[in-house]
Design a protein around this motif. Structure first.
Motif, PDB file in Angstrom:
ATOM      1  N   LEU A 193      35.353  38.689  45.253  1.00 26.55           N
ATOM      2  CA  LEU A 193      34.187  37.563  45.329  1.00 26.55           C
ATOM      3  C   LEU A 193      32.587  38.607  44.521  1.00 26.55           C
ATOM      4  O   LEU A 193      31.613  38.078  44.293  1.00 26.55           O
ATOM      5  CB  LEU A 193      33.023  37.213  46.879  1.00 26.55           C
ATOM      6  N   MET A 194      33.595  39.271  43.465  1.00 28.19           N
ATOM      7  CA  MET A 194      32.596  39.927  42.823  1.00 28.19           C
ATOM      8  C   MET A 194      31.653  39.544  41.684  1.00 28.19           C
ATOM      9  O   MET A 194      30.639  39.658  41.601  1.00 28.19           O
ATOM     10  CB  MET A 194      33.146  41.591  41.996  1.00 28.19           C
ATOM     11  N   ASN A 195      31.921  38.737  41.345  1.00 29.39           N
ATOM     12  CA  ASN A 195      31.353  38.237  40.415  1.00 29.39           C
ATOM     13  C   ASN A 195      30.861  36.481  40.811  1.00 29.39           C
ATOM     14  O   ASN A 195      30.188  35.037  39.712  1.00 29.39           O
ATOM     15  CB  ASN A 195      32.556  38.285  38.551  1.00 29.39           C
ATOM     16  N   MET A 196      30.572  36.081  42.073  1.00 26.19           N
ATOM     17  CA  MET A 196      30.061  35.233  42.327  1.00 26.19           C
ATOM     18  C   MET A 196      29.141  35.613  43.383  1.00 26.19           C
ATOM     19  O   MET A 196      29.030  36.268  44.278  1.00 26.19           O
ATOM     20  CB  MET A 196      31.464  34.412  43.058  1.00 26.19           C
ATOM     21  N   GLY A 197      28.305  33.931  43.427  1.00 25.42           N
ATOM     22  CA  GLY A 197      27.170  34.452  44.224  1.00 25.42           C
ATOM     23  C   GLY A 197      27.043  34.072  45.731  1.00 25.42           C
ATOM     24  O   GLY A 197      27.141  33.429  46.599  1.00 25.42           O
TER      25      GLY A 197
END
Lengths: 518, 312
Positions: free
Chosen positions: B271-275
């Motif tokens: 989930l690191m590159n997501m909101g």
């Protein structure tokens, strides 16, 4: 019995309280300007509102980048101008880039905190994630009335890049609208070793040869780096492949070097293509020959390679004329060699935008401000350079900082702020800068799937799992730290097991549907 | 006297005390209990609405367990759960043994000054951030400049690619955890043992008991309640793991994943590159629920064996 009753009472109390809180939020929207969008309905549609009739409103604007020195002074002056022009009092809130801005906006947006305008993009405050969730106001119906200049300044093909299901949720910032991976070349070393660096973009084997020649320098200077790699992992190599990604690693074939290329619109896993394997093998070779900065797995030491100056190549994302500004500030000559033509893609068109929050009480006034920001040089130069006479001087129409030290200057993250072509030139910039910009943007190769953005709903779980796998492998594959012959098949296998085929099918269905509507 | 009457009497008599506790109760109720309501977000397809967070929460669609799926859909799910639970249990039991040993050793020191020095030295690592610890570990294990590889080569052995071989990492991670946590964890036992009745030991000495006999026959039996409470509490975190330890220290290197991938690192990478705020919420809820169940089970088991040692 007695205990149970208490428990039930407690639960009921909690529910009532929660419901009451929900009610509060619904009935008391924060009203900083005392107006709740009533001005939108009074006017016949299609005509810009008369400024005299408008009430004064506050606009909160979250912008990426560290707060520049003297931001308060600038805002004070700018607000005097804005009060007269569109009766807006601007509250500009800066936040540093990186995790800070992302996390902050994520919390603000998801928790429903009040704001009017925020910076968004495909890489920070993720537009394609937040807009479909309903975080931003759709602008299309409001634009003719409140943003007429925006429709003129920003051309249709740029609007298309951020359109989701026919709706635009953000105003793109006009800057370099095409993406291009270049090789930054430290000319000093090219000359020393007699390398014709201008040709390096033609064939990657020439790059390998050049690196081999120049690596002799390591004997003299053990800190010399033939080609830079950043610990965070730079994947500019991806843009050199003849594919256009939809969601990495899925995409369609597109050879941007060939103007007559006929796309087949067939979704593939780019990882499985021979071109990618070949490129990774070359990169692995560079690593094994020791061309990269040593010890790629070492922690980031924060070493500033550019200041040190003992490097030869850097695979880099281009910003028009950055070779001039870099050479000037570094004190040695840096030149660029494009590895492909510049490309207009969904990503390149969504690198910087401003969205209006759905929580905003006066979205049309926020849009009026964005309209001004992108069309009025006074406003744009205020936020870009600060106050004339305080932060800079105008000499022959160009910005001069005079003898102000870098600490005294007002220096924001310029390119992200708004229509860049309205900015005054800096004193050392060539006269044709904006012409070059326009040519650069207009001559870009256009992605065959420009404007297509997939709906994640049906494949969200699969993509989330894949994201974890991608973050595991990508960083070390693209700097050759791990062997692609072993690890690439493993990577591909894991993507497949995580539902790769399902994602390809879904993307293909959506792409076909999108092609029908074009 | 009826129960009701008794309650009223008790209540009236304790009004001053209850009033004193009131701010704390209100604080905990408002800030700790009411927000629990928000866990329903883990079962929703969260959409942002103009009317604020709670309204968005209420009006978002229910999607059942869809947000949990990503934790189990990966091929690595088995490895991730095995690692998380395995390391948690290992660290829990091994940590406890080391903490007790250190506490016992510290007690045997008679010079108060040296005790202070030792205590400070072994507690110190607890206050270091894992990012810094990762640098320490790197100094030892770096492939070319590392302390250990230099020592190996000086002694004529082959150097070892520590950051390439997962098989060493269970040991490395265990050593780091023990080095970091033992000193701090031993304080609890030190304090407990200091509180024991000294007459017991005096009596034992008169009867000719050795130090070892005193430890096994007096100290350890008396420590049993605190040990079982620490175990029960420790079990609640069995599905959790120190993110810094498993992400920063192995430098997020994919080759090491078979030994270092745990639930928090997987969730972070996913989930690191997501909101996305919903899936992390789901993962967190799963961990909490599992911890809650484990606490209840462990406590029940302990109570069945010896009611005095149970937590509740």
């Amino acid at each position: 019995m007695y205990r149970n009753k208490w428990l039930i009472l407690l639960v009921i109390a909690a529910m009532v309280l929660a419901a009451a809180l929900t009610g509060c939020a619904k009935e008391n929207p924060p009203t900083s300007g005392g107006d709740t969008g009533g001005d939108a309905t009074d006017k016949p549609p299609g005509e810009p509102p008369k400024v005299e009739d408008l009430p004064m409103v506050d606009i909160i604007w979250y912008q990426i980048g560290e707060a520049p020195n003297g931001s308060d002074v600038m805002l004070e002056k700018l607000n005097e101008y804005l009060a007269e022009k569109i009766k807006v009092k601007l509250d500009l809130r800066w936040t540093e880039a990186g995790a800070n801005y992302n996390e902050k906006m994520n919390v603000i947006i998801n928790s429903g905190e009040y704001y009017d305008i925020c910076f968004t993009s495909n890489w920070a405050a993720y537009y394609f994630e937040l807009a479909p969730k309903g975080a931003f106001v759709a602008l299309n119906d409001m634009l003719p009335q409140y943003g007429p200049e925006l429709l003129k300044v920003i051309t249709e093909d740029i609007w298309e890049g951020s359109r989701i299901n026919g709706k635009n949720y953000a105003v793109p910032v006009l800057k370099d609208m095409a993406e291009l991976a270049v090789l930054n070349v430290n000319v000093k070393y090219a000359e020393k070793y007699g390398i014709d660096y201008k040709k390096l973009g033609d064939d990657i084997n020439l790059v390998t040869e050049a690196l081999e020649k120049v690596s002799a320098e390591i004997q003299e200077d053990p800190n010399f780096i033939p080609i830079i790699n950043y610990p965070v992992g730079g994947a500019h190599g991806q843009t050199a492949l003849p594919y256009q990604q939809i969601i990495w690693p899925f995409g369609v074939a597109w050879d941007c070097k060939d103007p007559n290329f006929k796309p087949d619109y067939k979704v593939v896993n780019i990882l499985e293509t021979p071109e990618l394997a070949e490129l990774l093998n070359i990169i692995r070779g560079w690593n094994e020959a020791g061309y990269y900065n040593r010890d790629l797995m070492a922690p980031d030491t924060g070493r500033d390679f550019y200041t040190d100056g003992n490097w030869f190549l850097d695979w880099y994302g281009y910003f028009p004329y950055h070779e001039y500004s870099q050479s000037l500030s570094l004190g040695y000559k840096v030149d660029v060699v494009p590895t492909t033509p510049q490309k207009k893609t969904t990503a390149s068109l969504t690198g910087a935008m401003h969205a209006i929050g759905v929580v905003s009480d006066h979205p049309e006034r926020a849009l009026m401000f964005l309209n001004l920001l992108n069309s009025d040089p006074v406003v744009r130069n205020f936020v870009g350079y600060g106050v004339e006479g305080v932060h800079y001087d105008l000499v022959d129409g160009k910005v001069s900082f005079g003898d102000r030290s870098p600490e005294e200057r007002y220096s924001p993250w310029q390119a992200m702020l708004g229509n860049n072509t309205l900015l005054y030139l800096l004193e050392n910039e060539p006269e044709d800068k904006w012409e070059f910009f326009h040519n650069y943007n207009n001559n870009a190769a256009i992605s065959p799937i420009l404007g297509f953005f997939p709906d994640r709903t049906n494949i969200d779980t699969e993509l989330t799992v894949m994201n974890s796998i991608i973050n595991e492998y990508e960083r070390y594959l693209w700097n050759g730290a791990i062997d692609p012959k072993v690890k690439l098949p493993e990577y591909i296998q894991k993507i497949k097991e995580a539902g790769g085929d399902k994602v390809i099918n879904e993307l293909q269905t959506q792409l076909d549907a999108w092609l029908q509507t074009r | 006297m009826t129960k009701k009457k008794k309650f009223k009497e008790n209540f009236l008599r304790n009004i001053p005390l209850l009033l004193m506790a009131l701010p704390g109760i209100v604080y905990i109720f408002v800030l700790r209990y009411i927000p629990i309501y928000g866990i329903i977000i883990a079962f929703k397809d969260f959409r942002i609405h103009k009317n604020g967070f709670l309204y968005s929460l209420m009006t978002s669609k229910w999607v059942g367990f869809k947000n949990f799926e990503f934790l189990f859909k990966t091929q690595d799910a088995k490895i991730i759960f095995r690692n998380t639970i395995g390391y948690s249990l290992l660290f829990l039991f091994l940590g406890m043994i080391f903490q007790i040993i250190v506490a016992l050793l510290l007690l045997e020191m008679t010079n108060r000054r040296t005790v202070k020095v030792y205590q400070t030295l072994i507690i110190f690592p607890h206050f270091l951030s894992m990012v810094i610890v990762a640098f320490f570990v790197y100094v030892f294990l770096a492939p070319n400049e590392g302390v250990i590889n230099n020592m190996l080569m000086a002694m004529g052995f082959q150097k070892i690619e520590w950051y390439m071989e997962p098989k060493y990492w269970p040991y490395i991670l265990t050593i780091v955890t023990l080095w970091k946590g033992t000193g701090y964890g031993s304080i609890m036992y030190l304090a407990t043992i200091t509180g024991f009745d000294q007459e017991l030991y005096e009596a034992a000495v008169i009867d000719g008991a050795t130090k070892w006999q005193q430890t096994t026959n007096i100290t350890l039996p008396l420590l049993k309640p605190i040990i079982s409470i620490m175990l029960i509490l420790g079990l609640s975190n069995v599905l959790g793991a120190d993110f810094g330890l498993f992400y920063q220290v192995p430098r997020n290197i994919p080759m090491l994943n078979p030994a270092t991938n745990v639930i928090p690192t997987f969730v972070y990478r996913a989930l690191m590159n997501m909101g996305n705020i919903v899936m992390p919420a789901a993962a967190g809820l799963l961990q909490s629920v599992a911890g809650f169940i484990l606490i209840i089970v462990a406590n029940t088991v302990v109570r069945m064996i010896n009611p005095e040692n149970s937590l509740f």
